[in-house]
Design an enzyme around this catalytic site. Structure first.
Site, mmCIF file in Angstrom:
data_model
loop_
_atom_site.group_PDB
_atom_site.id
_atom_site.type_symbol
_atom_site.label_atom_id
_atom_site.label_comp_id
_atom_site.label_asym_id
_atom_site.label_seq_id
_atom_site.Cartn_x
_atom_site.Cartn_y
_atom_site.Cartn_z
ATOM 1 N N HIS A 60 9.615 -9.622 -0.295
ATOM 2 C CA HIS A 60 9.845 -8.254 0.166
ATOM 3 C C HIS A 60 8.920 -7.996 1.350
ATOM 4 C CE1 HIS A 60 9.710 -3.812 0.025
ATOM 5 N NE2 HIS A 60 10.819 -3.857 -0.696
ATOM 6 N N CYS B 38 14.804 -4.789 2.392
ATOM 7 C CA CYS B 38 13.424 -5.081 2.835
ATOM 8 C C CYS B 38 13.111 -6.564 2.665
ATOM 9 C CB CYS B 38 12.412 -4.217 2.084
ATOM 10 S SG CYS B 38 12.545 -2.461 2.446
ATOM 11 N N ASP C 297 3.431 -10.771 -6.648
ATOM 12 C CA ASP C 297 4.129 -9.490 -6.509
ATOM 13 C C ASP C 297 5.008 -9.298 -7.740
ATOM 14 O OD1 ASP C 297 5.634 -7.287 -5.910
ATOM 15 O OD2 ASP C 297 6.424 -8.044 -4.017
ATOM 16 N N LYS D 249 9.707 1.712 -10.697
ATOM 17 C CA LYS D 249 10.689 0.748 -11.198
ATOM 18 C C LYS D 249 10.562 0.571 -12.716
ATOM 19 C CE LYS D 249 10.368 -1.825 -6.843
ATOM 20 N NZ LYS D 249 11.516 -1.256 -6.124
#
Length: 412
Positions: free
Chosen positions: A129, A370, A206, A232
Site C-alpha cells: 500500500h 493505493c 503492515d 478496518k
C-alpha cells in the site's frame, strides 16, 4: 475447560442486527456493503461505548488528578491493554497509539531516518500500500536510502527467493505487508523476519488487513514493528496502534514534540518520557482509543476459526461464481489468501462497474487501491474489489454476482 472464556455463537442474523447501517437502503435496494478492506462498519458496542464515555466520564488523560481525568485515563489505558492482548505483545509499553497504520509507518520511518546513511537499503514488495511506500521514499529523497523491490509469483504470492536475494549487508529495514489489501496474499512474516534479522535489519509488518482476518501474535512472528488501524477492525477512524519491541522503541527517536512525551523541559534542554508515551505527543485520540478497545472486545468474543470459516466461504462463493465469466480476471489466487477479491473485466472500466453496482445498493471499491506499483505489475491501471466481513452473507454474494452480470451486459 475451567477458566476459559466461552465464545459467542456465530449467528449471522444476530451479528447483522448489531450494525445499524446494514438496515438502510441505497438507491431503493438493501445495502450490500462489500468495501470492508477500505473501512468496516461499526457495531452498536462501539457506537455506544464512545457515546457512554462522552456522556459520563470524559476529560483529558494522564495530566489531571480529578475524578473525571482518572476515570478517562483508566479507560484509555485499558484500551491499550486490549490492543496488547489482541497482538500478544509482552507489555503495554510495547503499544503506541497512533492515528492509524499510516502514522505508525511514518513514525518508524522518522525514527530510522537518523540512522540512515547514503546507500543503506530498504526492502519493499510491489504489492505494498502507498502508506508503506511513500514514507520510505522520504528516506530515499532526503537521506540517500536505496529502495529494493521484491516481486511476486504468478499466483500473487511473495517471491521468497527474490526476497532472499534482495536482503543483504546494506539492508536496514524490510517493510512488507502481512496481508495484501488487493490480492489478499498472506506473507510468511516469521520467515521474512528470520531472513532480515540474519543481516541485522529491522522488520516492519503492515498489519492493516491481517489484523482483521488473522490471529496475530507479534512475539511468534518476531517482527520489530507491527502496525494496525482501527477503522478496518470495526472500530473508529483516527485511531490505530504501533507495536514495537522494547529494543526498537528504545533506540527510536521521538516522532513529534509536545506535551506528554517529555520528562523535563527547560530553556536549555529537554529530556524525554519512556515508551510508549514519548511517541504520543499532545492530547491523544481518547474516545477513539476507547472505541477501538470496544471493537477488539466485540471481535474477540467470537471464535476466530468461526469467523475465518465464514469469510472464507463467502470469498469462495464469489470466486466460484465469477470464475467462468468470459473476460473476467481474478487477481491473486494463493490458497490461504484473505477474503479480498480483486478483479478486472475486459472492456469495462472498474469505476463504471462500481457505479452500476451502486444502483443495486452494492458497494465495492474501484481504482488503484493505493497500490500503483502493484497495478503496474498486474498490467492494469485499476481493478474492482469486493471484500468480505463478518456481517456479510451468502445472499449478498449472490446479489453481487447477479448485479455484476447485469453490469457486464450494459458495458461489454
Amino acid at each position: 475447560m475451567a477458566g476459559k472464556r466461552m465464545s459467542r455463537a456465530f449467528d449471522i442474523g444476530a451479528i447483522r442486527a448489531e450494525f445499524p447501517i446494514l438496515s438502510r437502503e441505497v438507491n431503493g435496494k438493501p445495502l450490500v456493503y462489500l468495501d470492508n478492506a477500505a473501512s468496516a462498519q461499526k457495531p452498536n458496542a462501539v457506537i455506544d461505548r464512545i457515546a457512554d464515555q462522552s456522556r459520563t466520564a470524559y476529560a483529558n488523560v494522564h495530566r489531571g488528578i480529578h475524578t473525571l481525568s482518572n476515570e478517562t485515563t483508566e479507560a484509555y489505558e485499558a484500551a491499550r491493554e486490549k490492543v496488547r492482548a489482541f497482538l500478544n505483545a509482552p507489555s503495554t509499553e510495547n503499544i503506541v497509539f497512533t492515528k492509524g497504520s499510516t502514522e505508525g509507518i511514518n513514525l518508524v520511518a522518522s525514527a530510522l531516518a537518523g540512522r540512515i546513511e547514503p546507500g543503506d537499503e530498504i526492502v519493499l514488495s510491489v504489492m505494498e500500500h502507498h502508506s508503506n511506500i511513500v514514507p520510505w521514499h522520504f528516506l530515499r529523497e532526503r537521506h540517500g536510502a536505496v529502495l529494493k523491490w521484491v516481486g511476486l509469483n504468478a499466483d500473487g504470492s511473495l517471491d521468497m527467493e527474490d526476497l532472499a536475494r534482495a536482503i543483504g549487508p546494506k539492508t536496514r529495514m524490510v517493510a512488507l505487508t502481512h496481508m495484501s489489501n488487493v490480492l489478499g496474499t498472506v506473507t510468511d512474516m516469521a520467515e521474512i523476519c528470520r531472513l532480515a534479522h540474519e543481516v541485522g535489519a529491522e522488520v516492519l509488518a503492515d498489519g492493516s488487513q491481517a489484523a482483521v482476518h488473522l490471529k496475530v501474535d507479534v512475539q511468534a512472528l518476531g517482527c520489530d514493528w507491527y502496525v494496525m488501524t482501527g477503522h478496518k477492525l470495526y472500530g473508529p477512524t483516527g485511531i490505530g496502534a504501533l507495536y514495537g519491541t522494547a529494543e526498537a522503541l528504545d533506540r527510536a527517536r521521538p516522532y513529534q514534540g509536545g506535551g506528554e512525551m517529555i520528562e523535563i523541559v527547560t530553556r536549555d534542554r529537554v529530556t524525554y518520557n519512556t515508551a510508549p508515551h514519548k511517541f504520543e505527543a499532545g492530547t491523544p485520540p481518547i474516545l477513539e482509543a476507547i472505541g477501538l478497545g470496544a471493537a477488539l472486545d466485540w471481535m474477540s468474543a467470537f471464535d476466530h476459526a468461526d469467523v475465518v470459516a465464514h469469510e472464507t466461504a463467502l470469498y469462495r462463493r464469489a470466486h466460484d461464481g465469477l470464475r467462468g465469466v468470459n473476460g473476467l480476471t481474478i487477481h491473486g489466487d494463493t490458497p490461504d489468501k484473505g477474503a479480498v477479491l480483486a478483479f478486472s473485466l475486459q472492456g469495462a472500466h472498474p469505476h463504471d462497474l462500481a457505479q452500476i453496482l451502486d444502483r443495486y445498493g452494492i458497494a465495492i471499491r474501484a481504482g488503484h487501491h493505493c497500490a500503483q506499483p502493484l497495478m503496474e505489475h498486474l498490467g492494469v491501471s485499476a481493478t474492482a474489489r469486493a471484500s468480505f466481513a463478518i456481517y456479510n452473507t451468502a445472499d449478498e454474494v449472490d446479489a453481487f454476482i447477479a448485479a455484476l452480470a447485469k453490469a457486464r451486459e450494459m458495458l461489454v
